[in-house]
Write a protein that holds these residues in place. Structure first.
Motif, short mmCIF file in Angstrom:
data_model
loop_
_atom_site.label_atom_id
_atom_site.label_comp_id
_atom_site.label_asym_id
_atom_site.label_seq_id
_atom_site.Cartn_x
_atom_site.Cartn_y
_atom_site.Cartn_z
N ARG A 252 49.12 43.74 39.42
CA ARG A 252 49.03 42.43 40.10
C ARG A 252 47.68 42.26 40.78
N GLN A 253 47.28 41.01 40.90
CA GLN A 253 46.09 40.68 41.68
C GLN A 253 46.45 40.71 43.16
N PRO A 254 45.61 41.07 44.06
CA PRO A 254 44.18 41.36 43.90
C PRO A 254 43.89 42.81 43.54
N TRP A 255 44.93 43.62 43.36
CA TRP A 255 44.72 45.05 43.11
C TRP A 255 43.98 45.32 41.81
N ALA A 256 44.20 44.52 40.77
CA ALA A 256 43.50 44.73 39.51
C ALA A 256 41.99 44.60 39.71
#
Length: 98
Positions: free
Chosen positions: A18-22
């Motif tokens: 998931r964003q923002p982790w990517a």
């Protein structure tokens, strides 16, 4: 995780995050906590999940600094990362820390 067999017999795998982790992973984020470990190591296509990030998460100082001025693409492969190691946390313990 899924695998694609390449012509020379090598495998290229992909993982959805998931964003923002990517985006943070591509910027050099430390450990990525996942629900399970994999025995496989090597390059992975980094796919940004379709869900929109929570606004509160975007305000966390480390996240905000990392993603500043970057578009958070969702539902697409946004880069390549290298899975170098995995470890198991003891049952019932919190995820590892940086």
């Amino acid at each position: 995780m899924s695998a694609l067999i390449l012509p020379d017999g090598d495998r290229l795998r992909g993982i959805t995050v998931r964003q923002p982790w990517a985006t943070c992973i591509l910027a050099g984020k430390g450990p990525e906590n996942r629900p399970k470990s994999w025995s496989w190591r090597g390059r992975v296509l980094l796919h940004a999940g379709k869900s929109k990030p929570e606004t509160a998460m975007l305000r966390e100082p480390l996240v905000a600094r990392t993603i500043r001025h970057q578009e958070l693409t969702t539902g697409a492969v946004i880069g390549v990362a290298r899975l170098v190691d995995c470890h198991h946390d003891p049952a019932g313990s919190p995820p590892c820390t940086p």
